[in-house]
Motif scaffolding. Structure first.
Motif, PDB file in Angstrom:
ATOM      1  N   UNK A  14       0.815  -1.212   0.000  1.00  0.00           N
ATOM      2  CA  UNK A  14       0.000   0.000   0.000  1.00  0.00           C
ATOM      3  C   UNK A  14       0.850   1.264   0.000  1.00  0.00           C
ATOM      4  N   UNK A  15       1.989   1.222   0.675  1.00  0.00           N
ATOM      5  CA  UNK A  15       2.869   2.390   0.712  1.00  0.00           C
ATOM      6  C   UNK A  15       3.559   2.629  -0.628  1.00  0.00           C
ATOM      7  N   UNK A  16       3.890   1.548  -1.325  1.00  0.00           N
ATOM      8  CA  UNK A  16       4.672   1.674  -2.560  1.00  0.00           C
ATOM      9  C   UNK A  16       3.836   1.666  -3.838  1.00  0.00           C
ATOM     10  N   UNK A  17       2.582   1.266  -3.760  1.00  0.00           N
ATOM     11  CA  UNK A  17       1.734   1.193  -4.954  1.00  0.00           C
ATOM     12  C   UNK A  17       1.665   2.505  -5.733  1.00  0.00           C
ATOM     13  N   UNK A  18       1.494   3.654  -5.078  1.00  0.00           N
ATOM     14  CA  UNK A  18       1.422   4.908  -5.849  1.00  0.00           C
ATOM     15  C   UNK A  18       2.688   5.199  -6.660  1.00  0.00           C
ATOM     16  N   UNK A  19       3.818   4.688  -6.235  1.00  0.00           N
ATOM     17  CA  UNK A  19       5.086   4.939  -6.943  1.00  0.00           C
ATOM     18  C   UNK A  19       5.317   3.967  -8.096  1.00  0.00           C
ATOM     19  N   UNK A  20       4.480   2.948  -8.212  1.00  0.00           N
ATOM     20  CA  UNK A  20       4.699   1.927  -9.253  1.00  0.00           C
ATOM     21  C   UNK A  20       4.644   2.543 -10.645  1.00  0.00           C
ATOM     22  N   UNK A  21       3.592   3.256 -10.972  1.00  0.00           N
ATOM     23  CA  UNK A  21       3.547   4.013 -12.212  1.00  0.00           C
ATOM     24  C   UNK A  21       3.191   3.272 -13.482  1.00  0.00           C
ATOM     25  N   UNK A  22       3.449   1.995 -13.561  1.00  0.00           N
ATOM     26  CA  UNK A  22       3.123   1.244 -14.781  1.00  0.00           C
ATOM     27  C   UNK A  22       2.717  -0.172 -14.390  1.00  0.00           C
ATOM     28  N   UNK A  23       1.991  -0.862 -15.268  1.00  0.00           N
ATOM     29  CA  UNK A  23       1.580  -2.233 -14.947  1.00  0.00           C
ATOM     30  C   UNK A  23       2.762  -3.179 -14.688  1.00  0.00           C
ATOM     31  N   UNK A  24       3.852  -3.011 -15.428  1.00  0.00           N
ATOM     32  CA  UNK A  24       5.010  -3.893 -15.235  1.00  0.00           C
ATOM     33  C   UNK A  24       5.650  -3.629 -13.875  1.00  0.00           C
ATOM     34  N   UNK A  25       5.789  -2.366 -13.512  1.00  0.00           N
ATOM     35  CA  UNK A  25       6.364  -2.044 -12.201  1.00  0.00           C
ATOM     36  C   UNK A  25       5.438  -2.465 -11.070  1.00  0.00           C
ATOM     37  N   UNK A  26       4.134  -2.396 -11.291  1.00  0.00           N
ATOM     38  CA  UNK A  26       3.180  -2.868 -10.295  1.00  0.00           C
ATOM     39  C   UNK A  26       3.310  -4.380 -10.113  1.00  0.00           C
ATOM     40  N   UNK A  27       3.469  -5.100 -11.212  1.00  0.00           N
ATOM     41  CA  UNK A  27       3.678  -6.552 -11.121  1.00  0.00           C
ATOM     42  C   UNK A  27       4.982  -6.863 -10.387  1.00  0.00           C
ATOM     43  N   UNK A  28       6.035  -6.102 -10.641  1.00  0.00           N
ATOM     44  CA  UNK A  28       7.301  -6.301  -9.933  1.00  0.00           C
ATOM     45  C   UNK A  28       7.128  -6.036  -8.437  1.00  0.00           C
ATOM     46  N   UNK A  29       6.350  -5.026  -8.092  1.00  0.00           N
ATOM     47  CA  UNK A  29       6.063  -4.735  -6.689  1.00  0.00           C
ATOM     48  C   UNK A  29       5.330  -5.903  -6.044  1.00  0.00           C
ATOM     49  N   UNK A  30       4.359  -6.447  -6.745  1.00  0.00           N
ATOM     50  CA  UNK A  30       3.620  -7.600  -6.223  1.00  0.00           C
ATOM     51  C   UNK A  30       4.539  -8.799  -6.004  1.00  0.00           C
ATOM     52  N   UNK A  31       5.464  -9.006  -6.925  1.00  0.00           N
ATOM     53  CA  UNK A  31       6.436 -10.094  -6.752  1.00  0.00           C
ATOM     54  C   UNK A  31       7.239  -9.865  -5.472  1.00  0.00           C
ATOM     55  N   UNK A  32       7.747  -8.678  -5.306  1.00  0.00           N
ATOM     56  CA  UNK A  32       8.577  -8.374  -4.141  1.00  0.00           C
ATOM     57  C   UNK A  32       7.861  -8.510  -2.819  1.00  0.00           C
ATOM     58  N   UNK A  33       6.635  -7.992  -2.737  1.00  0.00           N
ATOM     59  CA  UNK A  33       5.934  -8.028  -1.449  1.00  0.00           C
ATOM     60  C   UNK A  33       5.291  -9.380  -1.162  1.00  0.00           C
ATOM     61  N   UNK A  34       5.171 -10.234  -2.163  1.00  0.00           N
ATOM     62  CA  UNK A  34       4.588 -11.557  -1.910  1.00  0.00           C
ATOM     63  C   UNK A  34       5.631 -12.657  -1.767  1.00  0.00           C
ATOM     64  N   UNK A  35       6.712 -12.606  -2.510  1.00  0.00           N
ATOM     65  CA  UNK A  35       7.774 -13.606  -2.368  1.00  0.00           C
ATOM     66  C   UNK A  35       8.823 -13.158  -1.361  1.00  0.00           C
ATOM     67  N   UNK A  36       8.993 -11.878  -1.198  1.00  0.00           N
ATOM     68  CA  UNK A  36       9.993 -11.349  -0.277  1.00  0.00           C
ATOM     69  C   UNK A  36       9.815 -11.734   1.176  1.00  0.00           C
ATOM     70  N   UNK A  37       8.580 -11.838   1.685  1.00  0.00           N
ATOM     71  CA  UNK A  37       8.395 -12.154   3.095  1.00  0.00           C
ATOM     72  C   UNK A  37       8.800 -13.570   3.506  1.00  0.00           C
ATOM     73  N   UNK A  38       9.423 -14.307   2.625  1.00  0.00           N
ATOM     74  CA  UNK A  38       9.906 -15.636   3.009  1.00  0.00           C
ATOM     75  C   UNK A  38      11.070 -15.552   3.998  1.00  0.00           C
ATOM     76  N   UNK A  39      11.634 -14.383   4.179  1.00  0.00           N
ATOM     77  CA  UNK A  39      12.809 -14.254   5.037  1.00  0.00           C
ATOM     78  C   UNK A  39      12.433 -14.174   6.509  1.00  0.00           C
ATOM     79  N   UNK A  40      11.477 -13.342   6.846  1.00  0.00           N
ATOM     80  CA  UNK A  40      11.113 -13.173   8.251  1.00  0.00           C
ATOM     81  C   UNK A  40       9.699 -13.682   8.489  1.00  0.00           C
ATOM     82  N   UNK A  41       9.483 -14.408   9.560  1.00  0.00           N
ATOM     83  CA  UNK A  41       8.162 -14.996   9.810  1.00  0.00           C
ATOM     84  C   UNK A  41       7.060 -13.957  10.017  1.00  0.00           C
TER      85      UNK A  41
END
Length: 89
Positions: A14-41
């Motif tokens: 939610x904090x970073x969505x406004x900065x995405x700017x394009x569908x590809x960058x939005x998809x990259x954001x979704x990748x990061x926030x959904x696969x990224x949390x594998x590090x910390x429980x």
């Protein structure tokens, strides 16, 4: 990925969505926030819910091992998924 591990995946999105700017960058954001949390429980409510569910079936997961494996798997997953996204764009 960093934001998701620091403050949880939904607030990071939610904090970073406004900065995405394009569908590809939005998809990259979704990748990061959904696969990224594998590090910390605590980075994803889903992780905590799955842990509770596994515990109810007497499956024990050590958080230290989880975080160690997450440090390996999450960056690789995010990079490969983002490269695949870039290649298809």
């Amino acid at each position: 990925m960093v934001g998701a591990n620091a403050i949880d995946n939904l607030p990071a999105y939610l904090a970073l969505e406004p900065a995405a700017g394009s569908p590809v960058r939005l998809a990259a954001l979704l990748i990061g926030v959904n696969a990224g949390p594998l590090i910390t429980p605590w980075a994803s409510l889903a992780t905590l819910l799955w842990h509770q569910r596994l515990t109810s079936f007497d499956v024990r997961i050590r958080w230290g091992r989880y975080m160690l494996l997450g440090l390996i798997v999450a960056p690789v997953t995010v990079v490969l998924a983002t490269l695949a996204l870039a290649a298809s764009a």
